[in-house]
Design an enzyme around this catalytic site. Structure first.
Site, mmCIF file in Angstrom:
data_model
loop_
_atom_site.group_PDB
_atom_site.id
_atom_site.type_symbol
_atom_site.label_atom_id
_atom_site.label_comp_id
_atom_site.label_asym_id
_atom_site.label_seq_id
_atom_site.Cartn_x
_atom_site.Cartn_y
_atom_site.Cartn_z
ATOM 1 N N GLY A 110 1.177 -0.968 0.614
ATOM 2 C CA GLY A 110 0.412 -0.030 0.072
ATOM 3 C C GLY A 110 1.043 1.028 0.502
ATOM 4 O O GLY A 110 0.429 2.308 -0.693
ATOM 5 N N TYR A 137 -3.752 6.884 7.427
ATOM 6 C CA TYR A 137 -1.784 6.259 7.019
ATOM 7 C C TYR A 137 -2.352 6.143 6.209
ATOM 8 O O TYR A 137 -3.052 5.018 5.712
ATOM 9 C CB TYR A 137 -2.283 4.864 8.090
ATOM 10 C CG TYR A 137 -0.777 4.117 8.501
ATOM 11 C CD1 TYR A 137 0.697 5.154 8.815
ATOM 12 C CD2 TYR A 137 -0.397 3.286 7.622
ATOM 13 C CE1 TYR A 137 1.462 3.961 8.964
ATOM 14 C CE2 TYR A 137 0.755 2.596 6.738
ATOM 15 C CZ TYR A 137 1.706 3.360 7.986
ATOM 16 O OH TYR A 137 3.272 2.727 8.141
ATOM 17 N N GLU A 240 -8.316 2.012 -0.728
ATOM 18 C CA GLU A 240 -8.605 0.370 0.130
ATOM 19 C C GLU A 240 -8.037 -0.409 0.280
ATOM 20 O O GLU A 240 -8.150 -1.423 0.951
ATOM 21 C CB GLU A 240 -9.703 0.092 -1.728
ATOM 22 C CG GLU A 240 -11.011 1.432 -1.801
ATOM 23 C CD GLU A 240 -12.089 0.829 -1.162
ATOM 24 O OE1 GLU A 240 -12.164 -0.200 -1.043
ATOM 25 O OE2 GLU A 240 -13.127 1.588 -1.149
ATOM 26 N N LYS A 242 -6.638 -1.178 3.620
ATOM 27 C CA LYS A 242 -6.831 -1.951 5.069
ATOM 28 C C LYS A 242 -8.797 -2.097 4.176
ATOM 29 O O LYS A 242 -8.780 -3.754 5.216
ATOM 30 C CB LYS A 242 -6.972 -1.389 5.945
ATOM 31 C CG LYS A 242 -7.082 -2.127 6.805
ATOM 32 C CD LYS A 242 -6.260 -1.454 7.995
ATOM 33 C CE LYS A 242 -5.484 -1.724 8.949
ATOM 34 N NZ LYS A 242 -5.050 -0.802 10.049
HETATM 35 C C1 LIG Z 1 -5.284 2.779 4.231
HETATM 36 C C2 LIG Z 1 -3.810 1.662 4.441
HETATM 37 N N1 LIG Z 1 -2.858 2.301 3.042
HETATM 38 C C3 LIG Z 1 -2.134 2.070 2.773
HETATM 39 C C4 LIG Z 1 -0.977 1.221 4.241
HETATM 40 C C5 LIG Z 1 0.223 0.870 4.267
HETATM 41 O O1 LIG Z 1 0.251 -0.461 3.374
HETATM 42 P P1 LIG Z 1 1.434 -1.519 3.726
HETATM 43 O O2 LIG Z 1 1.941 -0.887 4.986
HETATM 44 O O3 LIG Z 1 1.627 -2.733 2.985
HETATM 45 O O4 LIG Z 1 2.169 -0.962 2.503
HETATM 46 C C6 LIG Z 1 -2.567 0.776 5.416
HETATM 47 C C7 LIG Z 1 -1.378 0.222 5.891
HETATM 48 O O5 LIG Z 1 -1.556 -0.210 7.806
HETATM 49 C C8 LIG Z 1 -3.536 1.511 5.969
HETATM 50 O O6 LIG Z 1 -3.850 1.052 6.814
#
Ligand SMILES: Cc1ncc(COP(=O)(O)O)c(C=O)c1O
Length: 439
Positions: A110, A137, A240, A242
């Site tokens: 993400g 986040y 999207e 999470k």
């Molecule tokens: C809504 C959202 N977007 C992006 C991310 C980032 O994802 P990643 O930690 O897999 O890079 C997260 C991680 O918790 C998240 O909850």
């Protein structure tokens, strides 16, 4: 063996990557259970922060990934047309509403997906500004951090031109009156005074704000935000990562509010535990420039095969419906527990994206942060994994596998009942949780 893994972990894994709540050392898993070193089974209501959307060692993923490794085509989508990634892009697009030519960009997390979008929307629109939300986040890389607003990232360098709005919180409303209207009025005031909307490239929004405390926006807020974005030519980026792909009870969480985003970001559950993210948007944005955001192994055949297995299983087993049903069962049970346990201030969520906010007093709503750390710790001791989130670290976050069963829901409720009773009886000490700062 568990203590041994804790010591080895401390010796070699970087501390900056850690967010620990209890001393779990895991060596395997199956379905909704993680297997601890030493053989204990832990019912995992986190699903590794939502990444293990089908649980652990799901046969569809095992088969698809095994086959992909055995028959591995060249791995870099950058310079070959590679079948599994193309098929996954087609299948993902088939699930999405919208018109016109669209493209899919693949990444590993993400964080890299949102990072790419931050640069892309600025480059395409020529506008430097962004709107995001306090508590959001969006990732742990510089670009994705720059549009986040999470308390854990106060170390991140600020990016000029980012306006952070309060995410409307029905449990802790900041204004009298109708909550969605009040939050939108605040945005109108900002546009009329401190920020020219024509300088804003995009708004980044989570349809349910997860790490900020599992906040479900009041009805009408997302549509009102969309109206304002359309008026000022601001792109809508829906994260999207999470709560998407079935977790909310719908395949896409933005659809619950009838939102029509320009750009959609997927991660976590898309790979079912393997590294995979995707950005979907209009061709005129996504085709902006060659080598704009390239990662050698993004869309690699193994991750893409896992993504295809996840999408197929979600659809064939109607897991969004199961998330809706099991989420309702879990929330009903949690609300029943709130009759016995005064620490529970609020139970909220959609489908299997559930938050339980802990307070010391239901009138003052004083955040019960240390009690939350103890609750999570005690639940682990009793055989249940869940983590906490929230700007005051006082919200239990439940993001279990989407194929969770009714029996597992009841088992989780039974353990939570005992964990609340033990914490309320003072059975967990400050010393026991001192080493597990969480976030
Ligand atoms: C809504 C959202 N977007 C992006 C991310 C980032 O994802 P990643 O930690 O897999 O890079 C997260 C991680 O918790 C998240 O909850």
């Amino acid at each position: 063996m568990s203590a041994d893994l804790q010591a080895r972990d401390a010796a070699v894994i970087a501390g900056i990557e850690k967010l620990r709540f209890f001393p779990a050392s895991v060596v395997g898993g199956a379905g909704s259970y993680a297997y601890e070193a030493g053989g204990r089974r832990l019912l995992d209501l986190s699903a590794s922060w939502g990444a293990a959307s089908l649980g652990y060692a799901h046969p569809a993923i095992v088969a698809a990934v095994g086959e992909a490794v055995r028959t591995m085509p060249p791995v870099s989508l950058l310079s070959y047309a590679v079948e599994p990634a193309i098929a996954l892009a087609e299948e993902l697009l088939d699930t999405l509403p919208g018109e016109g030519e669209r493209r899919v960009w693949f990444g590993h997390s993400g964080s890299d997906a949102n990072d790419t979008v931050v640069r892309l929307v600025e480059a395409v629109t020529g506008r430097p500004g962004m709107i995001s939300f306090i508590g959001a986040y969006h990732g742990g890389l510089s670009g994705s951090m720059s549009v986040s607003g999470h308390v854990s990232q106060t170390h991140a360098p600020a990016r000029a031109g980012v306006i952070r709005l309060p995410y409307p919180d029905p449990y802790r409303p900041r204004h009298d009156g109708e909550l969605a209207a009040a939050a939108l009025e605040e945005l109108d005031r900002i546009f009329a005074t401190e920020c020219e909307p024509e300088k804003i490239a995009a708004v980044f929004i989570e349809p349910i704000q997860s790490d900020g405390g599992v906040l479900v926006p009041p009805p009408g807020f997302l549509k009102g935000l969309e109206e304002r974005c359309r008026k000022h030519g601001i792109l809508i980026v829906v994260d999207e990562v999470k709560v998407g792909l079935g977790r909310s009870g719908a395949l896409h969480a933005f659809a619950l509010e009838g939102l029509a985003p320009d750009i959609i970001v997927f991660g976590k559950g898309l790979g079912g535990g393997l590294p995979l993210s995707a950005v979907v948007g209009p061709a005129e944005i996504m085709d902006f420039e060659t080598a704009f955001s390239i990662l050698t192994t993004s869309g690699n055949p193994v991750s893409a095969a896992a993504g295809r297995a996840v999408l197929k299983t979600l659809q064939e087993e109607d897991l969004p419906a199961n998330a809706g049903k099991m989420g309702a069962r879990l929330m009903t049970g949690l609300r029943e527990l709130s009759n016995k346990h005064p620490l529970i201030g609020d139970v909220r969520g959609k489908g299997l994206a559930i938050g339980v906010e802990l307070v010391r007093d239901r009138e003052t709503k004083e955040a019960a942060s240390s009690e939350t750390a103890k609750l999570v710790y005690r639940a682990y001791e009793l055989g249940l994994i869940l983590f906490y989130v929230g700007t005051e670290s006082n919200v239990l976050e439940l993001t279990p596998p989407l194929n969770l069963s009714a029996g597992e829901v009841d088992e989780a409720l039974d353990i939570l009942d005992r964990a609340f009773a033990d914490v309320e009886a003072g059975k967990v000490t400050d010393d026991q949780v001192a080493a597990y700062a969480g976030w």
